[in-house]
Motif scaffolding. Sequence first.
Motif, PDB file in Angstrom:
ATOM      1  N   GLN A 114      62.942 -25.266  64.262  1.00  0.00           N
ATOM      2  CA  GLN A 114      64.216 -24.613  64.569  1.00  0.00           C
ATOM      3  C   GLN A 114      64.123 -23.099  64.393  1.00  0.00           C
ATOM      4  O   GLN A 114      64.891 -22.361  64.990  1.00  0.00           O
ATOM      5  CB  GLN A 114      65.321 -25.175  63.675  1.00  0.00           C
ATOM      6  CG  GLN A 114      65.590 -26.639  63.925  1.00  0.00           C
ATOM      7  CD  GLN A 114      66.513 -27.245  62.882  1.00  0.00           C
ATOM      8  OE1 GLN A 114      67.138 -26.554  62.102  1.00  0.00           O
ATOM      9  NE2 GLN A 114      66.597 -28.563  62.881  1.00  0.00           N
ATOM     10  N   LYS A 115      63.177 -22.635  63.579  1.00  0.00           N
ATOM     11  CA  LYS A 115      63.046 -21.207  63.277  1.00  0.00           C
ATOM     12  C   LYS A 115      61.945 -20.533  64.093  1.00  0.00           C
ATOM     13  O   LYS A 115      62.129 -19.431  64.586  1.00  0.00           O
ATOM     14  CB  LYS A 115      62.741 -21.003  61.790  1.00  0.00           C
ATOM     15  CG  LYS A 115      63.675 -21.710  60.846  1.00  0.00           C
ATOM     16  CD  LYS A 115      65.021 -21.034  60.763  1.00  0.00           C
ATOM     17  CE  LYS A 115      65.968 -21.809  59.894  1.00  0.00           C
ATOM     18  NZ  LYS A 115      66.525 -21.136  58.815  1.00  0.00           N
ATOM     19  N   ILE A 116      60.776 -21.209  64.194  1.00  0.00           N
ATOM     20  CA  ILE A 116      59.618 -20.546  64.814  1.00  0.00           C
ATOM     21  C   ILE A 116      59.033 -21.321  65.999  1.00  0.00           C
ATOM     22  O   ILE A 116      57.954 -20.998  66.480  1.00  0.00           O
ATOM     23  CB  ILE A 116      58.514 -20.263  63.772  1.00  0.00           C
ATOM     24  CG1 ILE A 116      57.968 -21.553  63.140  1.00  0.00           C
ATOM     25  CG2 ILE A 116      59.023 -19.300  62.705  1.00  0.00           C
ATOM     26  CD1 ILE A 116      56.743 -21.364  62.266  1.00  0.00           C
ATOM     27  N   ALA A 120      55.210 -23.885  64.438  1.00  0.00           N
ATOM     28  CA  ALA A 120      55.280 -24.768  63.268  1.00  0.00           C
ATOM     29  C   ALA A 120      54.083 -25.708  63.193  1.00  0.00           C
ATOM     30  O   ALA A 120      53.743 -26.190  62.115  1.00  0.00           O
ATOM     31  CB  ALA A 120      56.578 -25.576  63.306  1.00  0.00           C
ATOM     32  N   ILE A 121      53.431 -25.930  64.312  1.00  0.00           N
ATOM     33  CA  ILE A 121      52.280 -26.833  64.345  1.00  0.00           C
ATOM     34  C   ILE A 121      51.123 -26.328  63.473  1.00  0.00           C
ATOM     35  O   ILE A 121      50.272 -27.097  63.067  1.00  0.00           O
ATOM     36  CB  ILE A 121      51.814 -27.070  65.799  1.00  0.00           C
ATOM     37  CG1 ILE A 121      50.962 -28.322  65.896  1.00  0.00           C
ATOM     38  CG2 ILE A 121      51.084 -25.854  66.355  1.00  0.00           C
ATOM     39  CD1 ILE A 121      50.709 -28.768  67.329  1.00  0.00           C
ATOM     40  N   GLY A 143      59.541 -16.308  54.742  1.00  0.00           N
ATOM     41  CA  GLY A 143      60.459 -17.079  55.583  1.00  0.00           C
ATOM     42  C   GLY A 143      60.256 -18.579  55.428  1.00  0.00           C
ATOM     43  O   GLY A 143      61.225 -19.338  55.352  1.00  0.00           O
ATOM     44  N   ALA A 144      59.013 -18.996  55.394  1.00  0.00           N
ATOM     45  CA  ALA A 144      58.727 -20.424  55.230  1.00  0.00           C
ATOM     46  C   ALA A 144      59.172 -20.914  53.857  1.00  0.00           C
ATOM     47  O   ALA A 144      59.692 -22.032  53.729  1.00  0.00           O
ATOM     48  CB  ALA A 144      57.235 -20.684  55.430  1.00  0.00           C
ATOM     49  N   CYS A 145      59.003 -20.081  52.839  1.00  0.00           N
ATOM     50  CA  CYS A 145      59.458 -20.457  51.490  1.00  0.00           C
ATOM     51  C   CYS A 145      60.975 -20.573  51.448  1.00  0.00           C
ATOM     52  O   CYS A 145      61.518 -21.503  50.842  1.00  0.00           O
ATOM     53  CB  CYS A 145      58.957 -19.451  50.461  1.00  0.00           C
ATOM     54  SG  CYS A 145      57.178 -19.533  50.198  1.00  0.00           S
ATOM     55  N   LYS A 146      61.671 -19.642  52.107  1.00  0.00           N
ATOM     56  CA  LYS A 146      63.136 -19.719  52.193  1.00  0.00           C
ATOM     57  C   LYS A 146      63.559 -21.008  52.890  1.00  0.00           C
ATOM     58  O   LYS A 146      64.462 -21.712  52.425  1.00  0.00           O
ATOM     59  CB  LYS A 146      63.690 -18.522  52.968  1.00  0.00           C
ATOM     60  CG  LYS A 146      63.608 -17.211  52.238  1.00  0.00           C
ATOM     61  CD  LYS A 146      64.068 -16.064  53.139  1.00  0.00           C
ATOM     62  CE  LYS A 146      63.808 -14.729  52.478  1.00  0.00           C
ATOM     63  NZ  LYS A 146      64.119 -13.599  53.356  1.00  0.00           N
ATOM     64  N   ASP A 147      62.926 -21.304  54.021  1.00  0.00           N
ATOM     65  CA  ASP A 147      63.289 -22.495  54.775  1.00  0.00           C
ATOM     66  C   ASP A 147      63.054 -23.765  53.958  1.00  0.00           C
ATOM     67  O   ASP A 147      63.909 -24.654  53.919  1.00  0.00           O
ATOM     68  CB  ASP A 147      62.486 -22.580  56.075  1.00  0.00           C
ATOM     69  CG  ASP A 147      62.843 -21.479  57.062  1.00  0.00           C
ATOM     70  OD1 ASP A 147      63.904 -20.834  56.895  1.00  0.00           O
ATOM     71  OD2 ASP A 147      62.044 -21.250  57.994  1.00  0.00           O
ATOM     72  N   ALA A 148      61.907 -23.855  53.298  1.00  0.00           N
ATOM     73  CA  ALA A 148      61.600 -25.050  52.502  1.00  0.00           C
ATOM     74  C   ALA A 148      62.616 -25.220  51.375  1.00  0.00           C
ATOM     75  O   ALA A 148      63.115 -26.326  51.135  1.00  0.00           O
ATOM     76  CB  ALA A 148      60.187 -24.962  51.932  1.00  0.00           C
ATOM     77  N   TRP A 149      62.931 -24.118  50.681  1.00  0.00           N
ATOM     78  CA  TRP A 149      63.891 -24.210  49.572  1.00  0.00           C
ATOM     79  C   TRP A 149      65.298 -24.499  50.085  1.00  0.00           C
ATOM     80  O   TRP A 149      65.948 -25.440  49.643  1.00  0.00           O
ATOM     81  CB  TRP A 149      63.889 -22.943  48.719  1.00  0.00           C
ATOM     82  CG  TRP A 149      64.865 -23.117  47.587  1.00  0.00           C
ATOM     83  CD1 TRP A 149      66.176 -22.745  47.569  1.00  0.00           C
ATOM     84  CD2 TRP A 149      64.621 -23.800  46.359  1.00  0.00           C
ATOM     85  NE1 TRP A 149      66.762 -23.145  46.396  1.00  0.00           N
ATOM     86  CE2 TRP A 149      65.826 -23.791  45.639  1.00  0.00           C
ATOM     87  CE3 TRP A 149      63.496 -24.405  45.800  1.00  0.00           C
ATOM     88  CZ2 TRP A 149      65.946 -24.371  44.375  1.00  0.00           C
ATOM     89  CZ3 TRP A 149      63.615 -24.980  44.548  1.00  0.00           C
ATOM     90  CH2 TRP A 149      64.823 -24.964  43.846  1.00  0.00           C
ATOM     91  N   ASP A 150      65.763 -23.670  51.017  1.00  0.00           N
ATOM     92  CA  ASP A 150      67.154 -23.752  51.452  1.00  0.00           C
ATOM     93  C   ASP A 150      67.481 -25.062  52.166  1.00  0.00           C
ATOM     94  O   ASP A 150      68.566 -25.609  51.988  1.00  0.00           O
ATOM     95  CB  ASP A 150      67.505 -22.590  52.380  1.00  0.00           C
ATOM     96  CG  ASP A 150      67.442 -21.230  51.692  1.00  0.00           C
ATOM     97  OD1 ASP A 150      67.325 -21.166  50.448  1.00  0.00           O
ATOM     98  OD2 ASP A 150      67.498 -20.213  52.416  1.00  0.00           O
ATOM     99  N   GLU A 151      66.557 -25.557  52.954  1.00  0.00           N
ATOM    100  CA  GLU A 151      66.844 -26.713  53.799  1.00  0.00           C
ATOM    101  C   GLU A 151      66.403 -28.052  53.205  1.00  0.00           C
ATOM    102  O   GLU A 151      66.900 -29.099  53.634  1.00  0.00           O
ATOM    103  CB  GLU A 151      66.179 -26.527  55.170  1.00  0.00           C
ATOM    104  CG  GLU A 151      66.600 -25.272  55.900  1.00  0.00           C
ATOM    105  CD  GLU A 151      68.079 -25.244  56.250  1.00  0.00           C
ATOM    106  OE1 GLU A 151      68.671 -26.320  56.471  1.00  0.00           O
ATOM    107  OE2 GLU A 151      68.651 -24.140  56.289  1.00  0.00           O
TER     108      GLU A 151
END
Length: 180
Positions: A114-116, A120-121, A143-151
């Motif tokens: 959804q972000k990149i 993502a692959i 950004g990936a750390c934010k996505d993993a934590w937030d989502e």
Amino acid sequence: MSRIDPEKPFMPVRFAVLTVSDTRALADDKSGDVLAGRIDAAGHLLAARDIVRDERDQIAAKLRDWCADDGIDAILTTGGTGLTGRDVTVEAHRDVYEKEIEAFGTVFTIVSMQKIGTSAIQSRACAGVAQGTYLFALPGSPGACKDAWDEILSKQFDYRHRPCNFVEIFPRLDEHLRRK
């Protein structure tokens, strides 16, 4: 759909954050800072933080040390999950896991898409359990750390999250060690 049960109490989790990098120091560890900040903002505890080089044996040794520490419930690593020759974090994690949480990589890929998009692959994010401790290998980008934590992680490490969460099964992660 997921929800927060207001009848349940919040239970803080003790996290360790490990950055895997040949070039970073704590002073310029943006991804580690993102994770530490989100852990604190959520009301959890940062029990340990460190940086190790992209060396499989060093990463695995640190993970094993932290898994043996009763003051640490979950470990988040950032960096070394890509496809290059120096990216060995996933292999080090799998050297330590007793069980892999296979769906984490899939869910992380869905969030990342959804972000990149199809980039993502290139991530090999993974997760597992060892010695009653959760371990998550996240990509090295903030950004990936934010996505993993937030989502994902903020929800799964909130005891109030329904229909289920990681916190409620903490007492059962190492039950196989107690069986006679």
